[in-house]
Scaffold this active site. Sequence first.
Site, PDB file in Angstrom:
ATOM      1  N   ASP A  87       0.805  -1.228   0.000  1.00 31.07           N
ATOM      2  CA  ASP A  87       0.000   0.000   0.000  1.00 31.07           C
ATOM      3  C   ASP A  87       0.837   1.276   0.000  1.00 31.07           C
ATOM      4  O   ASP A  87       0.283   2.389  -0.080  1.00 31.07           O
ATOM      5  CB  ASP A  87      -0.963   0.000   1.191  1.00 31.07           C
ATOM      6  CG  ASP A  87      -1.997  -1.104   1.072  1.00 31.07           C
ATOM      7  OD1 ASP A  87      -2.480  -1.321  -0.060  1.00 31.07           O
ATOM      8  OD2 ASP A  87      -2.292  -1.771   2.077  1.00 31.07           O
ATOM      9  N   ASP A 148      -5.696  -4.901  -6.152  1.00 26.25           N
ATOM     10  CA  ASP A 148      -5.548  -3.532  -5.646  1.00 26.25           C
ATOM     11  C   ASP A 148      -4.170  -2.966  -5.976  1.00 26.25           C
ATOM     12  O   ASP A 148      -3.981  -1.752  -6.096  1.00 26.25           O
ATOM     13  CB  ASP A 148      -5.728  -3.470  -4.120  1.00 26.25           C
ATOM     14  CG  ASP A 148      -6.805  -4.386  -3.575  1.00 26.25           C
ATOM     15  OD1 ASP A 148      -7.058  -5.438  -4.198  1.00 26.25           O
ATOM     16  OD2 ASP A 148      -7.365  -4.074  -2.519  1.00 26.25           O
TER      17      ASP A 148
HETATM   18  N1  GLY Z   1      -7.029  -1.904  -0.896  1.00 27.96           N
HETATM   19  C1  GLY Z   1      -7.870  -2.413   0.112  1.00 27.96           C
HETATM   20  C2  GLY Z   1      -9.298  -2.405  -0.246  1.00 27.96           C
HETATM   21  O1  GLY Z   1      -9.678  -2.038  -1.341  1.00 27.96           O
HETATM   22  O2  GLY Z   1     -10.089  -2.769   0.617  1.00 27.96           O
END
Ligand code: GLY
Length: 371
Positions: A87, A148
């Site tokens: 992230d 993601d």
């Molecule tokens: N990137 C984490 C989510 O979309 O929950």
Amino acid sequence: MWTTAIEDAVTKTRSNMKRFGQLYPHVSKNDVYSLNDNNAWTSSFWSGMLWLCYEYTKDADFLHAARYTTESFRDRLAQKKALNNHDIGFLYSLSSKAHWIVEKDESAKQLTIAAADLLLTRWRPKSRIIQAWGSEGDEENGGRIIIDCLMNLPLLYWAGETTGDRRYSDAAAEHAEKSRRFLVRGDDSSYHTFYFDQETGDAIRGGTHQGYADGSTWTRGQAWGIYGFALSYRYTRDPLYLETSLRMARYFLERLPEDNVVYWDFDAPVSAETKRDSSASAITACGLLELLEHIPADHPERTFLEDGIQRSMKGLVRHYATIGKPDAQGVLERGSYSVRGGASPDDYVIWGDYYYLEALMRLKQGHKGYW
Ligand code: GLY
């Protein structure tokens, strides 16, 4: 309609600056945002909102608050606080990189490159992926990618362009290609996650973490794919990424429910209780707007995409935005973090607020996002 929606979001963000102080909103319960120190995957969406509000208003209060978050992200990187995950791309694109884009602040640029360095340490040369979660060799997560991550790749592409060092962009492009091949299914739907053998890189299986079932299509995952592949195209100009984004967009738009804002998973049974994920619709709107930047004016599906943006954004503004509720902390209702994980009821989710405002700023002012 877009101006009213932006101004309402700006007004709420101004109130939230006082309410939140130096803390960062995450998701809400009973209409109240939970606040954290700068230690969540979501912390930078607040920075991003502050930068967007500053660009819209030129108000020094937003600027000072946004600049402050860069310093907080500097501390976070120095301490490697909650950064053992991919992230880092979300976190530093909307904080220090946004700061660099808006103000051309050299130290913000250097901080962003340092963040890209840390993200690059998650590149696994044997399985040839950027590991999403956990430490190297982790039994469950060692060879695992998640969709993601496509939104984390722009940090690496940007670092490659900025420094001239191809290691960043090569890793990003290889990861994007693996995501294209293994996360996107033949019918243009998507897996949330995919596992590879950590030693050989052999493909093992697709699965889910936040979706309804391993073979279902989590709507936010599909949204990450639409936007993420469009951004991979922006940086690489590989037409396969444009085509993949477009295919995934078609799948998404052909399944919009009556009010044009998606449920949390395309395969979840729909009843009066089924959760929406308004954030998936907001992310998708940004992705479609990015796609429009890259397809020719006479592309046969241009009108279909434009219509999809209008439907999604009008659905959000009319039925999910908190316009007319001046005391609301959030801007967009009915986001869902993790229905499968039992984390709902969520309502406001800070990334939903952020992408909704980014989409509005793209529509109104031709903003390009900070990715
Ligand atoms: N990137 C984490 C989510 O979309 O929950």
